[in-house]
Design a protein around this motif. Structure first.
Motif, PDB file in Angstrom:
ATOM      1  N   ASN A 103      24.268  36.040  45.615  1.00 36.74           N
ATOM      2  CA  ASN A 103      24.529  36.815  46.826  1.00 36.74           C
ATOM      3  C   ASN A 103      25.205  38.155  46.510  1.00 36.74           C
ATOM      4  O   ASN A 103      26.097  38.218  45.678  1.00 36.74           O
ATOM      5  N   GLU A 104      24.778  39.171  47.240  1.00 40.04           N
ATOM      6  CA  GLU A 104      25.382  40.498  47.099  1.00 40.04           C
ATOM      7  C   GLU A 104      26.310  40.824  48.264  1.00 40.04           C
ATOM      8  O   GLU A 104      27.171  41.704  48.148  1.00 40.04           O
ATOM      9  N   TYR A 132      28.690  39.050  51.475  1.00 38.23           N
ATOM     10  CA  TYR A 132      29.275  37.861  52.106  1.00 38.23           C
ATOM     11  C   TYR A 132      29.852  38.269  53.451  1.00 38.23           C
ATOM     12  O   TYR A 132      30.280  39.421  53.627  1.00 38.23           O
ATOM     13  N   ASP A 190      26.095  29.700  46.347  1.00 40.07           N
ATOM     14  CA  ASP A 190      27.463  29.361  45.951  1.00 40.07           C
ATOM     15  C   ASP A 190      27.802  27.991  46.539  1.00 40.07           C
ATOM     16  O   ASP A 190      27.646  27.789  47.742  1.00 40.07           O
ATOM     17  N   ASN A 240      32.540  27.631  49.976  1.00 36.36           N
ATOM     18  CA  ASN A 240      33.120  28.793  50.629  1.00 36.36           C
ATOM     19  C   ASN A 240      34.461  28.348  51.219  1.00 36.36           C
ATOM     20  O   ASN A 240      34.772  27.157  51.217  1.00 36.36           O
ATOM     21  N   GLN A 280      37.827  33.116  47.670  1.00 29.16           N
ATOM     22  CA  GLN A 280      37.161  33.524  46.446  1.00 29.16           C
ATOM     23  C   GLN A 280      37.208  35.050  46.507  1.00 29.16           C
ATOM     24  O   GLN A 280      36.584  35.655  47.370  1.00 29.16           O
ATOM     25  N   SER A 281      37.964  35.672  45.619  1.00 30.04           N
ATOM     26  CA  SER A 281      38.193  37.118  45.737  1.00 30.04           C
ATOM     27  C   SER A 281      36.881  37.894  45.690  1.00 30.04           C
ATOM     28  O   SER A 281      36.739  38.924  46.347  1.00 30.04           O
ATOM     29  N   GLU A 282      35.895  37.376  44.942  1.00 34.53           N
ATOM     30  CA  GLU A 282      34.594  38.046  44.899  1.00 34.53           C
ATOM     31  C   GLU A 282      33.976  38.097  46.296  1.00 34.53           C
ATOM     32  O   GLU A 282      33.420  39.126  46.707  1.00 34.53           O
ATOM     33  N   PHE A 283      34.068  36.997  47.055  1.00 35.55           N
ATOM     34  CA  PHE A 283      33.483  36.960  48.396  1.00 35.55           C
ATOM     35  C   PHE A 283      34.187  37.986  49.296  1.00 35.55           C
ATOM     36  O   PHE A 283      33.555  38.683  50.091  1.00 35.55           O
ATOM     37  N   THR A 284      35.511  38.051  49.182  1.00 37.25           N
ATOM     38  CA  THR A 284      36.278  38.994  50.002  1.00 37.25           C
ATOM     39  C   THR A 284      35.864  40.423  49.698  1.00 37.25           C
ATOM     40  O   THR A 284      35.603  41.225  50.600  1.00 37.25           O
ATOM     41  N   GLU A 285      35.787  40.735  48.400  1.00 44.33           N
ATOM     42  CA  GLU A 285      35.422  42.099  47.999  1.00 44.33           C
ATOM     43  C   GLU A 285      34.027  42.470  48.482  1.00 44.33           C
ATOM     44  O   GLU A 285      33.740  43.634  48.743  1.00 44.33           O
ATOM     45  N   LEU A 286      33.156  41.483  48.618  1.00 40.06           N
ATOM     46  CA  LEU A 286      31.773  41.753  49.014  1.00 40.06           C
ATOM     47  C   LEU A 286      31.541  41.540  50.511  1.00 40.06           C
ATOM     48  O   LEU A 286      30.406  41.425  50.950  1.00 40.06           O
TER      49      LEU A 286
END
Ligand SMILES: [Cu+2]
Length: 128
Positions: free
Chosen positions: A14-15, A17, A50, A53, A109-115
């Motif tokens: 995923n790109e 979220y 993923d 979540n 998940q910090s990646e999800f937040t950033e995206l």
């Protein structure tokens, strides 16, 4: 509230979220909460690719009803829950004892937040 994500380049990851499909939508237009009223969120994770979540509420705690099939909470006074793919649950909380203002919620998940999976509650005094 739907936790979802999008594989925009078809690479199997995923790109973007989001909560309710549009990344960062509730950063631009926060969800207004009347602090005198209780809040209930029906939460579902439909994220593909993923396995997990999550939902974290800042500066507050909630009761959680996993799957939403019992009248008593399955978790009490927590600020973070995780859901597997297609898992559902109900969150109940109140901002009655809080100051008015902006309160963040997002994936842990910090990646999800950033995206994109991040938003704000705009807690306000009751309308006169
Ligand atoms: Cu957090």
């Amino acid at each position: 509230m739907v936790m979802n994500a999008f594989d925009t380049n078809f690479d199997g990851a995923n790109e973007v979220y989001a909560a309710n499909t549009v990344g960062q939508a509730y950063m631009n237009v926060p969800i207004r909460i009347d602090k005198s009223r209780p809040v209930r969120i029906y939460l579902v994770n439909v994220t593909e690719f993923d396995p997990i979540n999550s939902f974290h509420l800042h500066a507050n705690f909630f009761d959680y009803y996993d799957t939403g099939t019992t009248l008593t909470p399955t978790l009490r006074t927590v600020d973070l829950i995780m859901q597997c793919q297609a898992q559902r649950g109900i969150l109940e909380f109140t901002f009655a004892d809080h100051e008015p203002g902006m309160y963040m919620f997002h994936a842990h998940q910090s990646e999800f937040t950033e995206l994109g999976w991040v938003g704000m509650f705009d807690v306000q005094e009751p309308a006169a």
